[in-house]
Design an enzyme around this catalytic site. Structure first.
Site, PDB file in Angstrom:
ATOM      1  CB  SER A 137     -31.820  95.219 108.908  1.00 38.46           C
ATOM      2  OG  SER A 137     -31.327  94.528 107.794  1.00 38.46           O
ATOM      3  CG  ASP A 145     -37.420  95.486 103.178  1.00 38.86           C
ATOM      4  OD1 ASP A 145     -36.668  94.916 102.361  1.00 38.86           O
ATOM      5  OD2 ASP A 145     -37.086  95.730 104.350  1.00 38.86           O
ATOM      6  CG  HIS A 163     -33.818  96.863 104.238  1.00 43.99           C
ATOM      7  ND1 HIS A 163     -34.564  96.025 105.039  1.00 43.99           N
ATOM      8  CD2 HIS A 163     -32.591  96.937 104.820  1.00 43.99           C
ATOM      9  CE1 HIS A 163     -33.801  95.591 106.050  1.00 43.99           C
ATOM     10  NE2 HIS A 163     -32.619  96.137 105.936  1.00 43.99           N
TER      11      HIS A 163
END
Lengths: 336, 336
Positions: free
Chosen positions: A128, A282, A311
């Protein structure tokens, strides 16, 4: 305190603002070998701290402490490294300067080189916002970084992700207690509400359809919303969150004097072997954006995490996804 | 006032609560023919009013006023039909009872039969929450509804959509002015913030990536967020919004004594010719959920709107999508 502090002194940021007495909080795992060739840098994600990265680190694990020296630097703004919550006036609270991903990586580079005398990094990896930093390492220091393995993250914040983050900020800014960052008590209603907004973005439609939250021990959707999401931002400092979200919204590996905004050039300039692992479902770091970028990195493999965990496929909470990521990391570490 | 009111008298809702002096606001277009065979019902979507549906209605258009008699009933809670904002105590404001999609359609059925004496409906169509009502018409009155053409909507609210709506509500509930619905002035910060949350959901990642908002006259992303989204919920009544969101979150064509929660049975029971048009990149009424449902409706065609406009492919603001939907409506209306 289970981490170290690296003092950076007065730091001039990309914005031109000088942040006095800046510092990075970091933790290391394993031992640096004699020729300093076994370093791995593994930056943290939004709202995370070093311990959140430990699911990949250990003896015999993907980031094997028997073989590698793993440095986990904490993101600026996360409350351990220099942040709105721990910086004295005049740069405290909402006056904390705007910090970029480029700034973060430049300061991590000082830690790696000055503190440890490392000249080559075997691998940079991260999830991320950690992936944003991973790509930035590859672009900022192409001759130093041998491998990168970003997962569920991209080389810049694409427009829809910018919009998604606007929605994450929205309930906090709508809480009257927030007072433009000069709160006297935590804006808990806004902080709790962030979790509700995030819930729909963090996991995919299929994750909810198939009630995969049961694997995390939640029996019902409401249990999952209340137990997992409502508390996820509640204990965090609102100005810290907003500082990190600013960093996220403005991420771009080419937004600096090295590349002058030429994103394609910055991608082409990455010399590291790259294994790029988006989550197939995601909803904000999309596989489409990731594939676009991967195609422009000279020595890169596109390896989507085939998962409905969205995600959070990169969060280390779903064994199948963890196994996939670990296998990819082992594989790229074996590349000469 | 450009619409009519149909008085329903005292109505007992699915919840068991009796709503006194309930009424539906509606508008009609075109003329009912002698044998009453040319009626189309076209319910409104979340936050919309009848005029928002007019982009498909007119002479020579898909819903041709030369041929058809089109009835647009306003959703309960939208401020024109019975709503928190227009109901006297004790059912005013946050005390307005919980209304289901089933309730909405049952009351629309009274309008259609008692006011107009209609026994067969040529077509029910609608976008988003209008599509939820469209499916409900098909399941509640299988022998009355000849065709259904729901677009960008499903037959129930799937779990992820429930979660997305939690995020839409979150900033409003975090606004201290909201006061559990007993506000004395509008919670404008919360209402504005809803637009920021919605922005990421309404259109697809690709829409933002390709800056398709330029086709709507916005030059920059920030112009679009401020000009299109920040004002989109600002003038609406907070309790009305929450009433409609409750209706949305609990939608399910089988949640009634006819089907007792047997969703598959309810889908199988729809006798109408169906053309189901999800937005290919709709982030909450997903094409996957839509395809699942379509497969179980005996006489249904799956016709995705191949568009990057996400949920708003069904909004009538992108000419290509409008053309596709109009063509599908014309086609199904020609089916005997």
């Amino acid at each position: 305190m289970d981490y170290e502090i690296f003092e950076l002194g007065d730091v001039t940021l990309q914005s031109g603002v000088m942040l006095p007495d800046a510092f990075l909080a970091y933790k290391t795992y394993g031992r640096l070998n004699a020729d300093r060739s076994n370093a791995i840098v593994y930056p943290t994600a939004f709202g995370d701290r070093h311990h959140n990265n430990e699911w990949l680190i250990g003896e015999g694990m993907a980031l094997d402490t028997e073989k590698y020296f793993i440095i986990v630097p904490n993101l600026l703004g996360n409350g351990l490294s220099s942040s709105p919550s721990n910086t004295p006036p005049p740069f405290d609270k909402s006056n904390f300067p705007q910090v970029t991903i480029f700034d973060n990586v430049r300061l991590q580079h000082q830690l790696v080189t000055r503190k440890f005398g490392i000249e080559k990094i075997a691998l940079v990896t991260g999830w991320s916002m950690g992936a944003l930093q991973t790509f930035q390492w590859g672009a900022s220091y192409p001759d130093m970084v041998e491998r990168i393995a970003p997962f569920a993250g991209t080389a810049k914040t694409w427009p829809h992700t910018f919009v998604f983050i606007e929605g994450v900020k929205a309930p906090l800014l709508a809480d009257a207690l927030w007072r433009n960052g000069n709160y006297t008590e935590p804006p808990t209603a806004g902080l709790r509400a962030i979790g509700r907004v995030y819930a729909g973005w963090g996991f995919s439609q299929a994750f909810y359809r198939e009630e995969s939250f049961r694997q995390l021990g939640y029996r019902t959707l409401n249990d999952f919303l209340a137990g997992f999401w409502d508390r996820s931002f509640l204990g965090l400092d609102a100005n810290n969150l907003l500082a990190m979200l600013w960093t996220w919204q403005h991420a771009d590996i080419s937004a600096n004097s090295m590349y002058c905004g030429d994103f394609e050039k910055a991608l082409r300039s990455i010399k590291a072997h790259a294994t790029v692992m988006p989550g197939r479902m995601d909803l904000y770091f999309t596989p489409e954006d990731s594939e676009y970028e991967t195609r422009r990195i000279p020595n890169a493999n596109f390896r989507p995490i085939e998962s409905i965990w969205g995600h959070f496929a990169g969060r280390g909470i779903n064994p199948d996804d963890t196994e996939f990521i670990a296998a990819q990391l082992k594989q790229i570490l074996d590349v000469c």
